[in-house]
Design a protein around this motif. Structure first.
Motif, PDB file in Angstrom:
ATOM      1  N   UNK A  14      39.446  43.672  33.124  1.00  0.00           N
ATOM      2  CA  UNK A  14      40.488  42.993  32.370  1.00  0.00           C
ATOM      3  C   UNK A  14      40.451  41.512  32.751  1.00  0.00           C
ATOM      4  N   UNK A  15      40.568  40.619  31.755  1.00  0.00           N
ATOM      5  CA  UNK A  15      40.464  39.190  32.084  1.00  0.00           C
ATOM      6  C   UNK A  15      41.548  38.691  33.029  1.00  0.00           C
ATOM      7  N   UNK A  16      42.667  39.399  33.114  1.00  0.00           N
ATOM      8  CA  UNK A  16      43.753  38.925  33.977  1.00  0.00           C
ATOM      9  C   UNK A  16      43.531  39.307  35.436  1.00  0.00           C
ATOM     10  N   UNK A  17      42.513  40.126  35.683  1.00  0.00           N
ATOM     11  CA  UNK A  17      42.313  40.669  37.023  1.00  0.00           C
ATOM     12  C   UNK A  17      41.131  39.983  37.702  1.00  0.00           C
ATOM     13  N   UNK A  18      41.349  39.371  38.880  1.00  0.00           N
ATOM     14  CA  UNK A  18      40.231  38.675  39.533  1.00  0.00           C
ATOM     15  C   UNK A  18      39.142  39.646  39.973  1.00  0.00           C
ATOM     16  N   UNK A  19      37.895  39.196  39.852  1.00  0.00           N
ATOM     17  CA  UNK A  19      36.740  40.028  40.171  1.00  0.00           C
ATOM     18  C   UNK A  19      35.819  39.227  41.084  1.00  0.00           C
ATOM     19  N   UNK A  20      35.323  39.858  42.157  1.00  0.00           N
ATOM     20  CA  UNK A  20      34.403  39.150  43.049  1.00  0.00           C
ATOM     21  C   UNK A  20      34.208  39.934  44.330  1.00  0.00           C
ATOM     22  N   UNK A  21      33.348  39.425  45.207  1.00  0.00           N
ATOM     23  CA  UNK A  21      32.916  40.253  46.320  1.00  0.00           C
ATOM     24  C   UNK A  21      33.296  39.809  47.711  1.00  0.00           C
ATOM     25  N   UNK A  22      33.002  40.701  48.643  1.00  0.00           N
ATOM     26  CA  UNK A  22      33.017  40.445  50.076  1.00  0.00           C
ATOM     27  C   UNK A  22      31.547  40.381  50.523  1.00  0.00           C
ATOM     28  N   UNK A  23      31.327  39.879  51.702  1.00  0.00           N
ATOM     29  CA  UNK A  23      30.012  39.903  52.360  1.00  0.00           C
ATOM     30  C   UNK A  23      28.909  39.409  51.407  1.00  0.00           C
ATOM     31  N   UNK A  24      27.761  40.133  51.376  1.00  0.00           N
ATOM     32  CA  UNK A  24      26.633  39.629  50.588  1.00  0.00           C
ATOM     33  C   UNK A  24      26.775  39.895  49.089  1.00  0.00           C
ATOM     34  N   UNK A  25      27.925  40.380  48.668  1.00  0.00           N
ATOM     35  CA  UNK A  25      28.183  40.468  47.225  1.00  0.00           C
ATOM     36  C   UNK A  25      28.652  39.134  46.665  1.00  0.00           C
ATOM     37  N   UNK A  26      28.789  38.132  47.543  1.00  0.00           N
ATOM     38  CA  UNK A  26      29.097  36.786  47.050  1.00  0.00           C
ATOM     39  C   UNK A  26      30.492  36.328  47.397  1.00  0.00           C
ATOM     40  N   UNK A  27      30.865  35.165  46.831  1.00  0.00           N
ATOM     41  CA  UNK A  27      32.198  34.619  47.085  1.00  0.00           C
ATOM     42  C   UNK A  27      32.721  33.901  45.850  1.00  0.00           C
ATOM     43  N   UNK A  28      34.058  33.762  45.835  1.00  0.00           N
ATOM     44  CA  UNK A  28      34.692  33.209  44.641  1.00  0.00           C
ATOM     45  C   UNK A  28      35.142  34.365  43.763  1.00  0.00           C
ATOM     46  N   UNK A  29      36.104  34.086  42.898  1.00  0.00           N
ATOM     47  CA  UNK A  29      36.625  35.113  42.006  1.00  0.00           C
ATOM     48  C   UNK A  29      36.498  34.655  40.567  1.00  0.00           C
ATOM     49  N   UNK A  30      36.288  35.617  39.671  1.00  0.00           N
ATOM     50  CA  UNK A  30      36.256  35.311  38.239  1.00  0.00           C
ATOM     51  C   UNK A  30      37.336  36.138  37.568  1.00  0.00           C
ATOM     52  N   UNK A  31      38.077  35.516  36.669  1.00  0.00           N
ATOM     53  CA  UNK A  31      39.178  36.206  35.997  1.00  0.00           C
ATOM     54  C   UNK A  31      40.485  35.961  36.719  1.00  0.00           C
ATOM     55  N   UNK A  32      41.559  36.132  35.983  1.00  0.00           N
ATOM     56  CA  UNK A  32      42.893  35.952  36.554  1.00  0.00           C
ATOM     57  C   UNK A  32      43.159  34.496  36.921  1.00  0.00           C
ATOM     58  N   UNK A  33      44.321  34.286  37.527  1.00  0.00           N
ATOM     59  CA  UNK A  33      44.682  32.948  37.983  1.00  0.00           C
ATOM     60  C   UNK A  33      43.706  32.486  39.060  1.00  0.00           C
ATOM     61  N   UNK A  34      43.293  33.425  39.914  1.00  0.00           N
ATOM     62  CA  UNK A  34      42.378  33.093  41.016  1.00  0.00           C
ATOM     63  C   UNK A  34      41.064  32.505  40.489  1.00  0.00           C
TER      64      UNK A  34
END
Ligand code: NAI
Ligand code: MG
Length: 503
Positions: A473-493
């Protein structure tokens, strides 16, 4: 005498076995391919720079093929460093001259227009996505394209409300964003990248993946039709060298990358010490955790969706199944039965569950990892569904009895291949789930809400689903911990990746 097929026999000639075969066939679906005649794919595509279609300075073009037929769909321009330079300059001019000065509510209107145009052309875009990338039409039609439109709608709303997103601080755009995206959700990843960048007032140079450039080029057309000021969005096609030219260009202020962890690490190293901001969304090896008190039949559907959705070409795929020991055998039996019913084949067929693997290279990688699993002594379960002669296909597969240290338990396979392991206590489930270099997502299946919360706080993963999987859902931030990366996509974040905050 040549033996007759069941359908050639008269009713009287049929044995009990023949009748059983007839009955089985009654449950087969007739072919139901999506019509493609209204979609026009050009023979050749140029680069989209400064609002114009321009031939590449490189003089080179590369083919993009349909992975389900191995036929070439179109030739696409290959941008070199000089082409990327032109794109970055066009983006800078648009940033300084128009986009960063425009009233935010006006920017919002352009983004809204793109969302509407995606909806209007949804059918065409779904077909292009399926042809170029191999994913089943029911996914591109029901998941990729509607979500891409939703991302533009959502961010259109943010454009004039950024002051509210950051609690009294003033948000300023960063400048020119360079965005490099993968082939598993081509249009959706373009939307994830473009929509927040534009809403925050940045201009963009976007590089789609070399095996799936077409939907981004169709999006370029849409952007043209929506009359975005020239240079606000520039699309440069090509492979890794083109991506590297975007990353290395000194005129870029921010890089957003989604793709393999190996390339992500290389990009992070290349940007070290530079002024460029960076967000990375990389690989995953998500644990999908099934407790004995879970509704098992629903969990089976969630497991299937978690790993076989989009041929397992999903960075947050539930590729490790952790099952409480007492229900291991029943889960394995039900899963083995369920994968036999998944329909594999023509991605344009509306009844296809599993389409084509995106490229020959990816198919080879999946085959190699599956062979390693067998060699390391895990037990293989695989659907015996027919595999089309042409194209790149791999049947739904899972392993049991794999050790935690085996390659199939550790490495991202990025295909329809699941590794099933067991646990006895919640602590053991947490320990095994977190025992990975990745941390993008996880799933928890149980009838106790409290257990979901208890587990979720201890799982090192950016996205955690409870009694469901692979919901976006576009309102929900998506992104990783550790070697899955950093930063969030979606949501206010997700907005904070594209702004500088004053105060
Ligand atoms: P990749 O990381 O090479 O490709 C992703 C994008 O990066 C493409 O647009 C590509 O052209 C570009 N690229 C490649 N080398 C680059 C460089 N040096 N600098 C800048 N851009 C560059 O991924 P690939 O080779 O297609 O797939 C390999 C594996 O990566 C897959 O088997 C899968 O495990 C993982 N993967 C993960 C994805 C995710 O969503 N996290 C998406 C695609 C692949
Ligand atoms: Mg292709």
């Amino acid at each position: 005498m040549k033996s007759m097929t069941v359908s050639e026999k008269s009713e009287a000639q049929k044995s009990t076995k023949d009748l059983a075969l007839d009955f089985g066939r009654a449950w087969e679906y007739a072919p139901s391919p999506e019509a493609t005649d209204h979609v026009k794919i050009e023979k050749r595509y140029e680069l989209f720079i400064g609002g114009k279609w321009v031939a590449p300075k490189s003089g080179k073009y590369f083919p993009t093929v349909s992975p389900s037929t191995e036929e070439t769909l179109a030739e696409v321009a290959e941008a070199n460093a000089e082409d990327v330079d032109l794109a970055v300059r066009a983006a800078r001019r648009a940033y300084d001259g128009v986009w960063s000065r425009m009233r935010p509510e006006e920017r919002g209107k352009y983004i809204f227009r793109i969302a509407r145009a995606i909806q209007e052309k949804a059918r065409e875009l779904a077909i292009v996505e399926t042809l170029d990338g191999g994913k089943p039409i029911k996914e591109s039609r029901d998941v990729d394209i509607p979500l891409a439109a939703a991302h533009f709608f959502y961010h259109a709303g943010w454009a004039d409300k950024l002051d509210y997103a950051f609690h009294g601080r003033k948000a300023r755009p960063l400048g020119v964003a360079g965005q490099v995206i993968p082939w598993n959700f081509p249009l959706l990843m373009a939307a994830w990248k473009l929509a927040p960048a534009l809403a925050c007032g940045n201009t963009v140079v976007l590089k789609p993946a070399e095996t799936t450039p077409l939907s981004a080029l169709f999006l370029a057309r849409i952007i043209e039709e929506c009359e975005l000021p020239e240079g606000v969005v520039n699309i440069v096609t090509g492979a890794g060298a083109t991506g590297a030219a975007v990353v290395d260009h000194p005129g870029i202020d921010k890089i957003a990358f989604t793709g393999s962890t190996a390339v992500g690490k290389r990009i992070q190293a290349a940007l070290a010490g530079s002024h460029k901001r960076l967000t990375l969304e990389l690989g995953g090896k998500a644990a999908n955790i099934v407790f004995a008190d879970a509704p098992i039949d629903q969990a089976i559907e969630g497991i299937v969706n978690g790993i076989y959705f989009n041929q397992g070409h999903v960075c947050c795929a539930g590729s490790r199944l952790l099952v409480e020991e007492s229900v291991h055998d029943v889960v394995v039996r039900k899963l083995a039965d369920r994968i036999k019913t998944l329909r594999l084949g023509d991605p344009l067929d509306k009844n296809t569950d599993i389409g084509a693997i995106n490229s020959k290279m990816q198919l080879d990688k999946i085959r190699e990892l599956v062979a390693s699993g067998e060699k390391e002594g895990a037990q293989l379960y695989q659907s015996t569904c027919p595999i089309p002669q042409k194209g790149y296909f791999f049947p739904p597969t899972f392993f049991t009895g794999a050790s935690q240290s085996s390659r199939i338990a550790r490495e991202e396979i990025f295909g329809p291949v699941l590794t099933v392991m067991t646990f006895r206590t919640p602590d053991e489930a947490i320990e095994k789930a977190n025992n990975t270099m990745y941390g993008l997502s996880a799933g928890i299946w149980t009838d106790k809400g409290a257990k979901i919360f208890h587990m979720a706080t201890r799982l090192k993963a950016g996205v955690i689903w409870g009694n469901t999987f692979n919901k976006f859902d576009p309102t929900s931030p998506f992104g990783g911990y550790k070697e899955s990366g950093f930063g969030r996509e979606g949501g206010r974040q997700g907005l904070s990746a594209y702004v500088e905050l004053d105060g």
